[in-house]
Design a protein around this motif. Structure first.
Motif, PDB file in Angstrom:
ATOM      1  N   GLY A  61       0.763  -1.193   0.199  1.00 20.47           N
ATOM      2  CA  GLY A  61      -0.096  -0.076   0.128  1.00 20.47           C
ATOM      3  C   GLY A  61       0.818   1.303  -0.080  1.00 20.47           C
ATOM      4  N   HIS A  63       0.306   5.408   0.514  1.00 23.01           N
ATOM      5  CA  HIS A  63      -0.452   6.092   0.887  1.00 23.01           C
ATOM      6  C   HIS A  63       0.018   7.733   0.826  1.00 23.01           C
ATOM      7  CE1 HIS A  63      -2.919   2.908   2.621  1.00 23.01           C
ATOM      8  NE2 HIS A  63      -1.395   2.441   2.959  1.00 23.01           N
ATOM      9  N   ARG A 106      -1.433  -1.301  -4.138  1.00 26.28           N
ATOM     10  CA  ARG A 106      -2.604  -0.256  -3.867  1.00 26.28           C
ATOM     11  C   ARG A 106      -1.804   1.005  -3.702  1.00 26.28           C
ATOM     12  NH1 ARG A 106      -6.024  -0.114   1.627  1.00 26.28           N
ATOM     13  NH2 ARG A 106      -7.775   1.357   0.690  1.00 26.28           N
ATOM     14  N   TYR A 107      -2.763   1.819  -4.348  1.00 23.82           N
ATOM     15  CA  TYR A 107      -2.445   3.359  -4.244  1.00 23.82           C
ATOM     16  C   TYR A 107      -3.461   4.254  -3.595  1.00 23.82           C
ATOM     17  CZ  TYR A 107       1.581   2.259  -7.035  1.00 23.82           C
ATOM     18  OH  TYR A 107       2.760   1.633  -7.697  1.00 23.82           O
ATOM     19  N   VAL A 108      -3.390   4.821  -2.449  1.00 20.84           N
ATOM     20  CA  VAL A 108      -4.591   5.469  -1.679  1.00 20.84           C
ATOM     21  C   VAL A 108      -4.148   7.221  -1.783  1.00 20.84           C
ATOM     22  CG1 VAL A 108      -5.810   5.676   0.036  1.00 20.84           C
ATOM     23  CG2 VAL A 108      -5.093   3.553  -0.593  1.00 20.84           C
ATOM     24  N   HIS A 110      -5.335  10.553  -0.265  1.00 25.67           N
ATOM     25  CA  HIS A 110      -6.035  11.495   1.105  1.00 25.67           C
ATOM     26  C   HIS A 110      -6.025  12.899   0.516  1.00 25.67           C
ATOM     27  CE1 HIS A 110      -6.985   7.554   2.897  1.00 25.67           C
ATOM     28  NE2 HIS A 110      -5.487   7.566   2.880  1.00 25.67           N
ATOM     29  N   THR A 117     -10.599   9.904   1.349  1.00 24.54           N
ATOM     30  CA  THR A 117     -10.223   9.400   0.366  1.00 24.54           C
ATOM     31  C   THR A 117     -10.540   9.854  -0.929  1.00 24.54           C
ATOM     32  OG1 THR A 117     -10.106   7.337   1.672  1.00 24.54           O
ATOM     33  CG2 THR A 117      -9.613   7.020  -0.547  1.00 24.54           C
ATOM     34  N   ASP A 120      -8.311   5.791  -4.946  1.00 23.05           N
ATOM     35  CA  ASP A 120      -8.071   4.440  -4.307  1.00 23.05           C
ATOM     36  C   ASP A 120      -7.999   3.241  -5.400  1.00 23.05           C
ATOM     37  OD1 ASP A 120      -7.493   1.964  -2.919  1.00 23.05           O
ATOM     38  OD2 ASP A 120      -9.066   2.363  -1.202  1.00 23.05           O
ATOM     39  N   THR A 122      -6.281  -0.697  -6.690  1.00 26.57           N
ATOM     40  CA  THR A 122      -5.450  -1.869  -6.375  1.00 26.57           C
ATOM     41  C   THR A 122      -5.083  -2.450  -7.752  1.00 26.57           C
ATOM     42  OG1 THR A 122      -6.236  -1.998  -4.219  1.00 26.57           O
ATOM     43  CG2 THR A 122      -5.163  -3.810  -5.236  1.00 26.57           C
TER      44      THR A 122
END
Length: 129
Positions: A61, A63, A106-108, A110, A117, A120, A122
């Protein structure tokens, strides 16, 4: 002779015990990266907050926090970064061993303002191969 065999067996056992699995390595590397480098600005109005690894799903992940003009869900919908991120995963030589093992990425993103969010996505093995 028995002593030599015993010594060789003990050294082999010790070497085998010192090796970490790919899961353990991924977990360690993501934790160490976050501790050493995060938060860090990676582009104008983009800060990397952390890198994580989920052992159950084998997912890295990434973030990020967005600020300024990028901190807007409308902007992200108009400039969908999915394809650009997918190309980064496909072209990354640093991720080769994890891609070969079928791991996900996964790229999130914010909002810096309200922590909501904004984006988001994956990528699984069938996406990047």
């Amino acid at each position: 002779m028995k002593r030599k065999i015993y010594t060789i067996l003990m050294m082999t056992a010790l070497l085998a015990a010192c090796q970490e699995t790919l899961e353990e390595r991924a977990d360690r590397e993501s934790r160490e990266y976050t501790e050493k480098h995060c938060p860090t600005p990676i582009a104008y109005q983009v800060t990397m907050d952390s890198m994580t690894f989920d052992k159950v799903s084998h997912t890295f992940g990434y973030h990020y926090s967005l600020s300024g003009t990028l901190d807007d869900s409308t902007y992200l919908q108009q400039n969908n970064p999915r394809e650009m991120l997918l190309q980064q995963v496909k072209n990354s030589t640093n991720l080769k061993m994890y891609k070969d093992a079928g791991y996900s990425f996964r790229y999130v993103y914010h909002s810096e303002k309200n922590k909501a969010t904004l984006f988001d996505v994956t990528f699984k093995q069938n996406d990047y191969q």
